[in-house]
Scaffold this motif. Structure first.
Motif, PDB file in Angstrom:
ATOM      1  N   ALA A 286      20.633  47.349  19.470  1.00  0.00           N
ATOM      2  CA  ALA A 286      19.871  46.681  18.175  1.00  0.00           C
ATOM      3  C   ALA A 286      19.157  45.440  18.653  1.00  0.00           C
ATOM      4  O   ALA A 286      18.153  44.907  18.220  1.00  0.00           O
ATOM      5  CB  ALA A 286      21.095  46.244  17.365  1.00  0.00           C
ATOM      6  N   HIS A 287      19.767  44.798  19.714  1.00  0.00           N
ATOM      7  CA  HIS A 287      19.376  43.434  20.389  1.00  0.00           C
ATOM      8  C   HIS A 287      17.783  44.010  21.105  1.00  0.00           C
ATOM      9  O   HIS A 287      16.880  43.188  20.834  1.00  0.00           O
ATOM     10  CB  HIS A 287      20.010  43.020  21.709  1.00  0.00           C
ATOM     11  CG  HIS A 287      19.517  41.751  22.295  1.00  0.00           C
ATOM     12  ND1 HIS A 287      18.584  42.269  23.269  1.00  0.00           N
ATOM     13  CD2 HIS A 287      19.735  40.428  22.123  1.00  0.00           C
ATOM     14  CE1 HIS A 287      18.352  40.806  23.833  1.00  0.00           C
ATOM     15  NE2 HIS A 287      19.157  40.129  23.083  1.00  0.00           N
ATOM     16  N   THR A 288      17.728  45.098  21.640  1.00  0.00           N
ATOM     17  CA  THR A 288      16.536  45.608  22.345  1.00  0.00           C
ATOM     18  C   THR A 288      15.444  45.668  21.202  1.00  0.00           C
ATOM     19  O   THR A 288      14.385  45.236  21.183  1.00  0.00           O
ATOM     20  CB  THR A 288      16.799  46.871  23.105  1.00  0.00           C
ATOM     21  OG1 THR A 288      17.492  46.562  24.194  1.00  0.00           O
ATOM     22  CG2 THR A 288      15.307  47.475  23.671  1.00  0.00           C
ATOM     23  N   ALA A 289      15.606  46.579  20.070  1.00  0.00           N
ATOM     24  CA  ALA A 289      14.729  46.544  18.953  1.00  0.00           C
ATOM     25  C   ALA A 289      14.333  45.365  18.318  1.00  0.00           C
ATOM     26  O   ALA A 289      13.050  45.290  17.919  1.00  0.00           O
ATOM     27  CB  ALA A 289      15.452  47.596  18.027  1.00  0.00           C
ATOM     28  N   ILE A 290      15.130  44.431  18.233  1.00  0.00           N
ATOM     29  CA  ILE A 290      14.931  43.072  17.311  1.00  0.00           C
ATOM     30  C   ILE A 290      14.028  42.198  18.133  1.00  0.00           C
ATOM     31  O   ILE A 290      13.015  42.077  17.733  1.00  0.00           O
ATOM     32  CB  ILE A 290      16.217  42.318  17.112  1.00  0.00           C
ATOM     33  CG1 ILE A 290      17.075  43.105  15.968  1.00  0.00           C
ATOM     34  CG2 ILE A 290      15.910  40.865  16.618  1.00  0.00           C
ATOM     35  CD1 ILE A 290      18.376  42.743  15.796  1.00  0.00           C
ATOM     36  N   SER A 292      12.009  43.591  20.629  1.00  0.00           N
ATOM     37  CA  SER A 292      10.921  44.348  20.792  1.00  0.00           C
ATOM     38  C   SER A 292       9.933  44.083  19.378  1.00  0.00           C
ATOM     39  O   SER A 292       8.451  44.248  19.364  1.00  0.00           O
ATOM     40  CB  SER A 292      11.063  45.780  20.578  1.00  0.00           C
ATOM     41  OG  SER A 292       9.968  46.603  20.730  1.00  0.00           O
ATOM     42  N   TRP A 293      10.440  43.651  18.039  1.00  0.00           N
ATOM     43  CA  TRP A 293       9.520  43.465  17.133  1.00  0.00           C
ATOM     44  C   TRP A 293       9.446  42.071  16.965  1.00  0.00           C
ATOM     45  O   TRP A 293       8.184  42.082  16.589  1.00  0.00           O
ATOM     46  CB  TRP A 293      10.736  43.643  15.717  1.00  0.00           C
ATOM     47  CG  TRP A 293      10.102  43.663  14.626  1.00  0.00           C
ATOM     48  CD1 TRP A 293      10.059  42.367  13.864  1.00  0.00           C
ATOM     49  CD2 TRP A 293       9.132  44.552  13.723  1.00  0.00           C
ATOM     50  NE1 TRP A 293       9.182  42.583  12.549  1.00  0.00           N
ATOM     51  CE2 TRP A 293       8.673  43.631  12.691  1.00  0.00           C
ATOM     52  CE3 TRP A 293       8.646  45.608  13.972  1.00  0.00           C
ATOM     53  CZ2 TRP A 293       7.951  44.029  11.398  1.00  0.00           C
ATOM     54  CZ3 TRP A 293       7.833  46.093  12.906  1.00  0.00           C
ATOM     55  CH2 TRP A 293       7.306  45.359  11.759  1.00  0.00           C
ATOM     56  N   GLU A 294      10.231  41.140  17.115  1.00  0.00           N
ATOM     57  CA  GLU A 294      10.185  39.895  17.113  1.00  0.00           C
ATOM     58  C   GLU A 294       9.159  39.055  18.189  1.00  0.00           C
ATOM     59  O   GLU A 294       8.278  38.086  17.821  1.00  0.00           O
ATOM     60  CB  GLU A 294      11.482  39.063  16.710  1.00  0.00           C
ATOM     61  CG  GLU A 294      12.003  39.521  15.486  1.00  0.00           C
ATOM     62  CD  GLU A 294      13.269  38.537  15.298  1.00  0.00           C
ATOM     63  OE1 GLU A 294      13.411  37.721  15.988  1.00  0.00           O
ATOM     64  OE2 GLU A 294      14.008  38.596  14.387  1.00  0.00           O
ATOM     65  N   VAL A 295       9.374  39.385  19.160  1.00  0.00           N
ATOM     66  CA  VAL A 295       8.635  38.917  20.482  1.00  0.00           C
ATOM     67  C   VAL A 295       7.152  38.806  20.231  1.00  0.00           C
ATOM     68  O   VAL A 295       6.459  38.053  20.121  1.00  0.00           O
ATOM     69  CB  VAL A 295       9.058  39.209  21.867  1.00  0.00           C
ATOM     70  CG1 VAL A 295       8.004  38.728  22.867  1.00  0.00           C
ATOM     71  CG2 VAL A 295      10.487  38.702  22.117  1.00  0.00           C
ATOM     72  N   PRO A 296       6.434  40.046  20.147  1.00  0.00           N
ATOM     73  CA  PRO A 296       4.960  40.082  19.933  1.00  0.00           C
ATOM     74  C   PRO A 296       4.409  39.298  18.737  1.00  0.00           C
ATOM     75  O   PRO A 296       3.202  38.837  18.702  1.00  0.00           O
ATOM     76  CB  PRO A 296       4.992  41.723  19.646  1.00  0.00           C
ATOM     77  CG  PRO A 296       6.062  42.313  20.242  1.00  0.00           C
ATOM     78  CD  PRO A 296       7.055  41.413  19.999  1.00  0.00           C
ATOM     79  N   SER A 321       4.923  47.501  20.166  1.00  0.00           N
ATOM     80  CA  SER A 321       5.586  48.586  20.457  1.00  0.00           C
ATOM     81  C   SER A 321       5.355  49.590  19.354  1.00  0.00           C
ATOM     82  O   SER A 321       5.872  49.401  18.157  1.00  0.00           O
ATOM     83  CB  SER A 321       7.182  48.481  20.704  1.00  0.00           C
ATOM     84  OG  SER A 321       7.807  50.020  20.822  1.00  0.00           O
ATOM     85  N   PRO A 322       4.816  50.868  19.487  1.00  0.00           N
ATOM     86  CA  PRO A 322       4.569  51.751  18.326  1.00  0.00           C
ATOM     87  C   PRO A 322       5.872  52.383  18.122  1.00  0.00           C
ATOM     88  O   PRO A 322       6.047  52.913  16.935  1.00  0.00           O
ATOM     89  CB  PRO A 322       3.694  52.557  19.102  1.00  0.00           C
ATOM     90  CG  PRO A 322       3.975  52.649  20.469  1.00  0.00           C
ATOM     91  CD  PRO A 322       4.179  51.064  20.762  1.00  0.00           C
ATOM     92  N   TYR A 329      13.507  48.166  13.161  1.00  0.00           N
ATOM     93  CA  TYR A 329      13.919  46.481  13.086  1.00  0.00           C
ATOM     94  C   TYR A 329      14.831  46.450  11.922  1.00  0.00           C
ATOM     95  O   TYR A 329      15.940  45.814  12.311  1.00  0.00           O
ATOM     96  CB  TYR A 329      12.853  45.826  13.014  1.00  0.00           C
ATOM     97  CG  TYR A 329      12.942  44.432  12.855  1.00  0.00           C
ATOM     98  CD1 TYR A 329      13.478  43.679  13.827  1.00  0.00           C
ATOM     99  CD2 TYR A 329      12.841  43.728  11.650  1.00  0.00           C
ATOM    100  CE1 TYR A 329      13.442  42.190  13.631  1.00  0.00           C
ATOM    101  CE2 TYR A 329      13.294  42.209  11.365  1.00  0.00           C
ATOM    102  CZ  TYR A 329      13.516  41.605  12.394  1.00  0.00           C
ATOM    103  OH  TYR A 329      13.799  40.325  12.348  1.00  0.00           O
ATOM    104  N   ASP A 330      14.741  46.917  10.760  1.00  0.00           N
ATOM    105  CA  ASP A 330      15.671  46.678   9.568  1.00  0.00           C
ATOM    106  C   ASP A 330      16.867  47.303  10.185  1.00  0.00           C
ATOM    107  O   ASP A 330      18.035  46.765   9.578  1.00  0.00           O
ATOM    108  CB  ASP A 330      14.884  47.389   8.161  1.00  0.00           C
ATOM    109  CG  ASP A 330      13.877  46.110   7.803  1.00  0.00           C
ATOM    110  OD1 ASP A 330      13.505  45.347   8.378  1.00  0.00           O
ATOM    111  OD2 ASP A 330      13.223  46.819   7.063  1.00  0.00           O
ATOM    112  N   ALA A 331      17.055  48.467  10.560  1.00  0.00           N
ATOM    113  CA  ALA A 331      18.199  49.195  10.715  1.00  0.00           C
ATOM    114  C   ALA A 331      18.961  48.473  11.884  1.00  0.00           C
ATOM    115  O   ALA A 331      20.164  48.331  11.894  1.00  0.00           O
ATOM    116  CB  ALA A 331      17.975  50.426  11.365  1.00  0.00           C
TER     117      ALA A 331
END
Length: 427
Positions: A286-290, A292-296, A321-322, A329-331
């Motif tokens: 989850a940390h990785t996904a969050i 990946s979404w927020e940084v860009p 990231s595609p 992200y929501d999950a």
């Protein structure tokens, strides 16, 4: 290094007690930085004349603040109106913000001596800066709060501000043999700090002792955190958490950790094994996904430009990231919410959780700041953490123990950390 540390520590104590002059302390700091900086590379911006000016102004103040004359380094992703703030990037070299970050303004108001800007990885992300480890310049100091950790570890300043989004305060503290403190998420205001990841970024502190970071944190959080620093229960109940990736730790790190547990037991503290109350692996994902979404999105201005002035590694890692869709992200946020509830229940009845702050000693080389695997989950949970120096590996590099507290229980965690620091033999 030890002699310089002791001498500077004595001068800081005298200034804080009102028996020493800030101007004399400033001269000692200038000498220490001149001596260490060619090898250490901890400072992005250091102006001796500006330091002398501040010292004279502080000595002339009729009313002394709580931090009177306390030297503090400021990570280069934190705005200062009178010193350049480059966010660790050539793209922003020489930038002069219009105002101080909120945390810097509060430090000044209480009489802190702002020593300079410490080196950060670019945008507090993945691309390392010039800083080297104070124990061995062939090794990384960790990151992204590289300069802050190295300056404190070299005995140059007693406290420096850092940040943590993955492991950027706790890990470099462990690598440099000092105390690192990542507060509960949101405890210290982040206004005027370059955003990397909105739901994870946290102001951190690095210091010689727990008392040093507790004092500064009390000012920044506007809470009496240092008042409880010596009030931990005589007998603590400490949970030991060995996450699923425990096997990634080195034998030396594990040996130092076990010796620390033995010392805590001998001091009368109860040690209990703590099973995973949920799914720490899912929390890490989850940390990785969050991120990946927020940084860009936080770095959209830099991402949508041509990358001029950015390190290639940074530019590559801030692209959309595609794989990480809004649904992913929501999950991930839902997983984090679930895990927070489980950990809140699991920590009931414990004074703190003990685990590792890093897989081992600071890695050789400067191309990487080390693996944040032992930090990311706690950052995602938003829990307060303290890294304590606990020993050294065969090569003489520092190793540590990480203490984790319940959300919002920062005062209690700092009290526990003070008690354990005493057991570990902090000077």
């Amino acid at each position: 290094m030890k002699e310089r540390l002791l001498a500077l520590r004595q001068m800081v104590r005298q200034v804080q007690a009102g028996t020493g002059m800030v101007a004399a302390l400033a001269e000692a700091l200038i000498e220490a930085i001149d001596l260490t900086e060619p090898t250490l590379g901890a400072w992005h911006c250091f102006d001796p004349e500006y330091l002398r000016l501040q010292a004279r102004q502080l000595d002339a103040r009729p009313h002394k603040g709580r931090l009177h004359g306390l030297p503090v380094g400021i990570k280069d992703v934190i705005d200062t109106h009178d010193l350049p703030t480059g966010y660790g990037s050539r793209h922003y070299e020489g930038t002069r913000p219009a105002s101080d970050a909120g945390c810097v303004a509060m430090l000044r108001a209480e009489g802190a001596l702002i020593v300079g800007k410490t080196v950060s990885t670019e945008f507090a992300f993945v691309a390392p800066g010039k800083t080297r480890n104070p124990y061995d310049p062939a090794h990384t100091p960790g990151g992204s709060s590289s300069g802050s950790a190295a300056a404190v570890g070299a005995g140059v300043v007693p406290v420096a501000l850092g940040t943590q989004t993955s492991g950027s305060t706790i890990r470099p503290a462990a690598f440099c043999g000092i105390v690192g403190y990542k507060p509960s998420y949101g405890l210290i205001d982040r206004t005027g700090i370059k955003v990397l990841c909105e739901t994870l970024d946290t102001v951190g502190l690095l210091g010689w002792r727990v008392a040093d970071v507790a004092l500064v944190a009390s000012v920044l959080a506007q809470r009496p955190l240092e008042a409880q620093a010596g009030t931990a229960a005589q007998k603590l109940r400490l949970g030991v958490f060995r996450p699923v990736f425990w096997h990634e730790a080195t034998p030396a790190a594990l040996a130092v950790f076990e010796r620390a547990l033995d010392r805590f037991r001998a001091a009368g503290h109860e040690i209990v094994e703590l099973p995973d109350p949920g799914d720490f692996g899912a929390l890490m994902a989850a940390h990785t996904a969050i991120m990946s979404w927020e940084v860009p999105r936080a770095l959209a201005y830099e991402r949508l430009g041509d990358g001029a002035g950015l390190q290639p590694r940074t530019y590559e890692n801030i692209q959309i990231s595609p794989v990480t869709t809004a649904q992913v992200y929501d999950a991930a946020q839902a997983v984090a919410c679930r895990e927070r509830a489980l950990w809140k229940e699991a920590m009931t009845g414990l004074d703190a959780v003990l685990t590792l702050p890093a897989p081992g000693e600071a890695p050789l080389g400067l191309s990487s700041t080390g693996n944040p695997v032992f930090n990311r989950g706690w950052t995602q949970l938003g829990l307060p953490c303290v890294s304590l120096p606990a020993g050294h590996g065969a090569g003489g590099m520092p190793l540590g123990v990480q203490c984790v507290g319940a959300m919002g229980a920062d005062a209690s965690l700092l009290a526990v950390a003070t008690a354990l620091e005493t057991v570990l033999g902090a000077e």
